[in-house]
Scaffold this motif. Structure first.
Motif, PDB file in Angstrom:
ATOM      1  N   PRO A  54       0.859  -1.282  -0.175  1.00  0.00           N
ATOM      2  CA  PRO A  54       0.089  -0.004   0.077  1.00  0.00           C
ATOM      3  C   PRO A  54       0.669   1.290   0.044  1.00  0.00           C
ATOM      4  O   PRO A  54       0.604   2.343  -0.716  1.00  0.00           O
ATOM      5  CB  PRO A  54      -0.727  -0.308   1.201  1.00  0.00           C
ATOM      6  N   LEU A  55       2.091   1.271   0.818  1.00  0.00           N
ATOM      7  CA  LEU A  55       2.873   2.334   0.864  1.00  0.00           C
ATOM      8  C   LEU A  55       3.360   2.735  -0.430  1.00  0.00           C
ATOM      9  O   LEU A  55       3.560   3.890  -1.029  1.00  0.00           O
ATOM     10  CB  LEU A  55       3.956   2.081   1.756  1.00  0.00           C
ATOM     11  N   VAL A  56       3.890   1.506  -1.305  1.00  0.00           N
ATOM     12  CA  VAL A  56       4.607   1.932  -2.418  1.00  0.00           C
ATOM     13  C   VAL A  56       3.467   2.126  -3.536  1.00  0.00           C
ATOM     14  O   VAL A  56       3.640   3.252  -4.450  1.00  0.00           O
ATOM     15  CB  VAL A  56       5.288   0.463  -3.002  1.00  0.00           C
ATOM     16  N   ASN A  57       2.316   1.866  -3.448  1.00  0.00           N
ATOM     17  CA  ASN A  57       1.274   2.329  -4.489  1.00  0.00           C
ATOM     18  C   ASN A  57       0.603   3.637  -4.217  1.00  0.00           C
ATOM     19  O   ASN A  57       0.464   4.311  -5.262  1.00  0.00           O
ATOM     20  CB  ASN A  57       0.076   1.334  -4.011  1.00  0.00           C
ATOM     21  N   LEU A  58       0.891   3.934  -2.763  1.00  0.00           N
ATOM     22  CA  LEU A  58       0.540   5.581  -2.616  1.00  0.00           C
ATOM     23  C   LEU A  58       1.473   6.426  -3.101  1.00  0.00           C
ATOM     24  O   LEU A  58       1.305   7.541  -3.675  1.00  0.00           O
ATOM     25  CB  LEU A  58       0.207   5.539  -0.920  1.00  0.00           C
ATOM     26  N   GLU A  59       2.750   6.342  -2.992  1.00  0.00           N
ATOM     27  CA  GLU A  59       3.835   6.701  -3.498  1.00  0.00           C
ATOM     28  C   GLU A  59       3.915   6.847  -4.995  1.00  0.00           C
ATOM     29  O   GLU A  59       3.888   8.165  -5.752  1.00  0.00           O
ATOM     30  CB  GLU A  59       5.292   6.079  -3.292  1.00  0.00           C
ATOM     31  N   ILE A  60       3.628   5.982  -5.723  1.00  0.00           N
ATOM     32  CA  ILE A  60       3.355   5.946  -7.138  1.00  0.00           C
ATOM     33  C   ILE A  60       2.266   6.811  -7.649  1.00  0.00           C
ATOM     34  O   ILE A  60       2.461   7.653  -8.644  1.00  0.00           O
ATOM     35  CB  ILE A  60       3.188   4.614  -7.716  1.00  0.00           C
ATOM     36  N   GLU A  61       1.131   6.776  -6.937  1.00  0.00           N
ATOM     37  CA  GLU A  61      -0.278   7.732  -7.108  1.00  0.00           C
ATOM     38  C   GLU A  61       0.225   8.998  -6.945  1.00  0.00           C
ATOM     39  O   GLU A  61      -0.267   9.965  -7.634  1.00  0.00           O
ATOM     40  CB  GLU A  61      -0.997   7.056  -6.183  1.00  0.00           C
ATOM     41  N   GLU A  62       1.011   9.161  -5.916  1.00  0.00           N
ATOM     42  CA  GLU A  62       1.343  10.696  -5.636  1.00  0.00           C
ATOM     43  C   GLU A  62       2.499  11.152  -6.689  1.00  0.00           C
ATOM     44  O   GLU A  62       2.168  12.413  -6.874  1.00  0.00           O
ATOM     45  CB  GLU A  62       2.049  10.980  -4.244  1.00  0.00           C
ATOM     46  N   LYS A  63       3.266  10.406  -6.880  1.00  0.00           N
ATOM     47  CA  LYS A  63       4.192  10.932  -8.086  1.00  0.00           C
ATOM     48  C   LYS A  63       3.237  11.328  -9.422  1.00  0.00           C
ATOM     49  O   LYS A  63       3.602  12.418 -10.054  1.00  0.00           O
ATOM     50  CB  LYS A  63       5.218   9.888  -8.197  1.00  0.00           C
ATOM     51  N   GLU A  64       2.254  10.453  -9.802  1.00  0.00           N
ATOM     52  CA  GLU A  64       1.450  10.679 -10.884  1.00  0.00           C
ATOM     53  C   GLU A  64       0.982  12.207 -10.594  1.00  0.00           C
ATOM     54  O   GLU A  64       0.716  13.018 -11.760  1.00  0.00           O
ATOM     55  CB  GLU A  64       0.561   9.685 -11.121  1.00  0.00           C
ATOM     56  N   LEU A  65       0.423  12.415  -9.221  1.00  0.00           N
ATOM     57  CA  LEU A  65      -0.360  13.695  -9.371  1.00  0.00           C
ATOM     58  C   LEU A  65       0.697  14.954  -9.563  1.00  0.00           C
ATOM     59  O   LEU A  65       0.408  15.989 -10.069  1.00  0.00           O
ATOM     60  CB  LEU A  65      -0.875  13.861  -7.978  1.00  0.00           C
ATOM     61  N   TYR A  66       1.915  14.537  -8.938  1.00  0.00           N
ATOM     62  CA  TYR A  66       2.989  15.765  -8.959  1.00  0.00           C
ATOM     63  C   TYR A  66       3.404  16.033 -10.380  1.00  0.00           C
ATOM     64  O   TYR A  66       3.360  17.199 -10.879  1.00  0.00           O
ATOM     65  CB  TYR A  66       4.455  15.047  -8.259  1.00  0.00           C
ATOM     66  N   ASP A  67       3.352  14.898 -11.373  1.00  0.00           N
ATOM     67  CA  ASP A  67       3.703  15.156 -12.593  1.00  0.00           C
ATOM     68  C   ASP A  67       2.521  15.879 -13.431  1.00  0.00           C
ATOM     69  O   ASP A  67       2.893  16.647 -14.184  1.00  0.00           O
ATOM     70  CB  ASP A  67       3.889  13.757 -13.443  1.00  0.00           C
ATOM     71  N   GLN A  68       1.271  15.611 -13.083  1.00  0.00           N
ATOM     72  CA  GLN A  68       0.112  16.149 -13.476  1.00  0.00           C
ATOM     73  C   GLN A  68       0.340  18.065 -13.253  1.00  0.00           C
ATOM     74  O   GLN A  68      -0.032  18.673 -14.250  1.00  0.00           O
ATOM     75  CB  GLN A  68      -1.042  15.665 -13.046  1.00  0.00           C
ATOM     76  N   ILE A  69       0.803  18.161 -12.013  1.00  0.00           N
ATOM     77  CA  ILE A  69       0.786  19.678 -11.426  1.00  0.00           C
ATOM     78  C   ILE A  69       1.709  20.302 -12.473  1.00  0.00           C
ATOM     79  O   ILE A  69       1.510  21.196 -12.977  1.00  0.00           O
ATOM     80  CB  ILE A  69       1.103  19.532 -10.125  1.00  0.00           C
ATOM     81  N   ILE A  70       2.867  19.632 -12.403  1.00  0.00           N
ATOM     82  CA  ILE A  70       4.159  20.214 -13.201  1.00  0.00           C
ATOM     83  C   ILE A  70       3.686  20.381 -14.697  1.00  0.00           C
ATOM     84  O   ILE A  70       4.188  21.675 -15.147  1.00  0.00           O
ATOM     85  CB  ILE A  70       5.381  19.300 -13.234  1.00  0.00           C
TER      86      ILE A  70
END
Length: 221
Positions: A54-70
């Motif tokens: 679950p921790l790894v999956n959340l990190e991946i999901e957050e990275k995707e949001l970060y990339d969208q913001i950028i």
């Protein structure tokens, strides 16, 4: 005569019960005690293992949001705020999993410390040596996780700061760049701490198997 005979019968039954109980409560050997502790540690760390995916999956999901913001421009400010708030929620979920992971390791350490005296009770000097090496590695592993927990907690704090910055229309670009650089440096610390923890975990598992082999035991894991 009946009463006396009956009494002898009862006394015989009582003697048998005492014999059986004494046999069942026979003291465990040092090896058996150590085995119970090491297998108990496995059980205590089950919750720790359950946090990993679950921790790894959340990190991946957050990275995707970060990339969208950028990728978004300033004209899409409302979308940036929305995605930033979602990312902040993910950092909070990550923190929750990290807390559960740490709680599990703390319980594991309490269980493992029961071996403090037992590890020096073995008749076989080689077994004592292996047990002491096993103990030292595991204690270093717990210390490594304390370091990992601290670095990861700081990284989560810096993550939240970054997403709050994204929501500020008037934030100078150099401030944003400084925060990103700080985060990159922090995640390098997280990576180093995690690498050390994983290395010690591998060493512990190898040494545990060595101890079990010398003691003639079988591991559940």
């Amino acid at each position: 005569m009946f009463l006396k005979g009956n009494r002898r019968y009862l006394l015989s039954i009582l003697a048998i019960i005492i014999f059986i109980i004494s046999g069942c409560t026979e003291k465990k050997t040092s090896v058996e005690k150590m085995y119970d502790i090491l297998e108990g540690v496995v059980a205590k760390e089950k919750a720790f293992e359950e946090q990993q995916d679950p921790l790894v999956n959340l990190e991946i999901e957050e990275k995707e949001l970060y990339d969208q913001i950028i990728d978004l421009g300033i004209k899409e400010y409302d979308q940036i705020v929305k995605l930033s708030d979602e990312a902040i929620l993910l950092t909070e979920k990550r923190k929750n999993h990290m807390e559960k992971e740490t709680e599990s390791l703390n319980e594991s350490e309490k269980e493992f410390k029961k071996a403090t005296k037992i590890k020096d009770e073995f008749e076989d000097p080689e077994l004592t040596k292996t047990a002491n090496e096993l103990y030292d590695i595991m204690m270093q592993r717990y210390q490594a996780h304390e370091w990992l927990y601290k670095e990861y907690s700081d990284a989560l704090k810096y993550d939240k700061e970054l997403y709050e910055m994204f929501k500020n229309k008037n934030l100078p670009l150099e401030n944003l760049e400084a925060q990103v650089n700080k985060l990159n440096g922090q995640y390098k610390q997280v990576s180093d701490a995690n690498e050390k923890f994983n290395m010690l975990t591998e060493q512990y598992n190898d040494k545990k198997l060595s101890f079990y082999k010398k003691a003639g035991l079988k591991s559940s894991k």
